[in-house]
Scaffold this active site. Structure first.
Site, PDB file in Angstrom:
ATOM      1  N   ASN A 236       0.762  -1.206   0.138  1.00 17.46           N
ATOM      2  CA  ASN A 236      -0.046  -0.124  -0.008  1.00 17.46           C
ATOM      3  C   ASN A 236       0.890   1.241  -0.084  1.00 17.46           C
ATOM      4  OD1 ASN A 236       0.460   1.244   2.796  1.00 17.46           O
ATOM      5  ND2 ASN A 236      -0.412  -0.899   3.363  1.00 17.46           N
ATOM      6  N   HIS A 237       0.403   2.373  -0.587  1.00 18.44           N
ATOM      7  CA  HIS A 237       0.939   3.495  -0.508  1.00 18.44           C
ATOM      8  C   HIS A 237       0.832   4.177   0.959  1.00 18.44           C
ATOM      9  CE1 HIS A 237       1.800   7.649  -1.405  1.00 18.44           C
ATOM     10  NE2 HIS A 237       2.263   7.309  -2.532  1.00 18.44           N
ATOM     11  N   PRO A 238       1.922   4.820   1.418  1.00 18.88           N
ATOM     12  CA  PRO A 238       1.550   5.522   2.730  1.00 18.88           C
ATOM     13  C   PRO A 238       0.764   6.455   2.843  1.00 18.88           C
ATOM     14  CG  PRO A 238       3.933   5.851   1.817  1.00 18.88           C
ATOM     15  CD  PRO A 238       3.118   4.988   0.899  1.00 18.88           C
ATOM     16  N   ARG A 291      -7.389   2.611   7.429  1.00 18.24           N
ATOM     17  CA  ARG A 291      -7.306   1.697   6.174  1.00 18.24           C
ATOM     18  C   ARG A 291      -7.559   0.302   6.449  1.00 18.24           C
ATOM     19  NH1 ARG A 291      -3.528   2.135   2.240  1.00 18.24           N
ATOM     20  NH2 ARG A 291      -2.352   3.945   3.159  1.00 18.24           N
TER      21      ARG A 291
END
Length: 424
Positions: A236-238, A291
């Site tokens: 995932n993208h932070p 998330r």
């Protein structure tokens, strides 16, 4: 595109530019490969007997290295013995008629050979001189060897790659070498443009570690602002959510929603518009904070149907998404094939190797015909032609002496000095 067809052949923006390529293995050869793809003439300077180290890297087709072929397509090869007065004269004439020198030895090697940047700046001031090394030609680490994995580790990228609570991981390709090669190309092109205005060459000093730091995206800034060390986030993208993989009925695929509008469209594509109205998902920042719940809610939907169903639905709404392809899937990928991105290279033997083509699409450059293999040179293949081109007109080339000269050059100490390389 076939240059022999009725369509006008366009040799590329670097047509007429000659590169002397002293480099080997990956960072330098990849840099000069790009320049060759853009129309430059690249003359590869190699050791007698063994040549570029990658000629011995597998996989092989008989005795041709596929590794070597991929990154040395479209180049010429000549072996030189720097101790030989005749070869030194040849090299001087090559320098007279060349525009760029590229090397990736450890700092100081080219100077000891007599062809360092300081000397060439005086004798050949038109030359653009590009050096790629592990740590550059200044600073306390400049003399250290720097292979790709060394700079991946030291430059922080391994600390960002992998899954949370797991071990750091090397990026799956030689990210350190390739990043340095690309920055090298940028420096060379900028210097050639500058030379067109003032007729002066330039010195380009590329350090692989510098390039790794430059490619960390916002990791440095995030730490400076938040005081928290960025680490591995898996798939995932932070800073964005959802921007990761999701499980479908038959496997995982990627959904990337880079803004709130795309999240609304994603919810519609999944048949759950109310998902976008949940208070904890109203903004990207909230989605990043929540998330775990977001992934759980999305997968409760995506697990009910096959992957292709969701990809089709998301594409219809304009939401970025993709399957997770293995390498074999790329050879038949319709988008890559449509853009001539799968080409063939060939060595001495008949069997070509498929590899990636030139991603830089220009109106003044004819595309490679993907069905016509581009040749990679045999070791020293172009020596006679280059000798004839540069030396014969000066009465300095005796073809009879050539065979005698080749017989006693099985080894070349000066260039072997660089076999403990600065870069991979």
């Amino acid at each position: 595109m076939d240059p022999t067809s009725d369509t006008e052949y366009k040799p590329g923006p670097l047509d007429g530019v000659t590169i002397l390529d002293f480099s080997r293995v990956l960072s330098g050869p990849y840099c000069t490969m790009i320049l060759a793809d853009l129309g430059a003439r690249v003359i590869k300077i190699e050791r007698f007997g063994t040549g570029d180290d990658t000629r011995a890297f597998g996989p092989f087709i008989e005795d041709d290295s596929a590794y070597f072929m991929c990154f040395n397509r479209g180049k010429e090869s000549i072996s030189l013995d720097i101790k030989s007065p005749r070869d030194r004269e040849l090299l001087e004439r090559l320098l007279d008629t060349s525009d760029v020198v590229v090397e990736n030895f450890r700092p100081g090697v080219m100077k000891r050979l007599g062809y360092g940047p300081e000397r060439l700046a005086k004798t050949h001031p038109h030359i653009v001189y590009a050096s790629i090394s592990g740590f550059g030609h200044s600073g306390p680490y400049s003399e250290l060897p720097g292979y790709d994995m060394v700079v991946q580790a030291m430059g922080g990228i391994m600390g960002l790659t992998g899954w949370p609570n797991a071990e750091p991981a090397r990026v799956g390709t030689s990210f350190g070498d390739l990043g340095a090669a690309l920055f090298g190309v940028i420096g060379i092109l900028a210097s050639l443009y500058s030379r067109s205005r003032d007729a002066q060459g330039a010195r380009i000093d590329i350090g692989m570690l510098d390039c790794q730091a430059a490619l960390l995206e916002t990791a440095l800034a995030r730490y400076d602002v938040e005081g928290v060390v960025p680490t591995r986030t898996g798939d995932n993208h932070p800073s964005l959510a959802p921007f990761e993989t999701f499980m479908a009925e038959d496997g995982k695929f990627v959904i990337c929603t880079g803004n709130d509008t795309l999240f609304l469209l994603m919810a519609d594509a999944l048949g759950s518009p109310l998902l976008a109205l949940k208070p904890e998902f109203l903004t990207n920042d909230l989605r990043v904070q929540n998330r775990v719940q977001l992934v759980k809610d999305v997968e409760a939907i995506t697990k009910t149907r096959p992957m292709q169903h969701w990809i089709d639905a998301l594409n219809d709404e304009g939401v970025p998404c993709a399957p997770i392809n293995t390498i074999d899937k790329l050879f038949d990928h319709p988008q890559l094939l449509a853009r001539d991105m799968i080409i063939k290279v060939q060595g001495e033997h008949d069997r070509p190797v498929r590899t990636a083509g030139n991603p830089i699409k220009l109106s003044n450059l004819t595309e490679f015909d993907p069905e016509v293999p581009i040749k990679a040179p045999m070791l020293n293949e172009h020596r006679e032609a280059i000798l004839d081109e540069l030396m014969a007109s000066h009465g300095a080339y005796d073809p009879i002496a050539k065979a005698q000269n080749d017989n006693h050059h099985a080894d070349q100490p000066e260039l072997h000095e660089a076999v403990a390389p600065a870069v991979h």
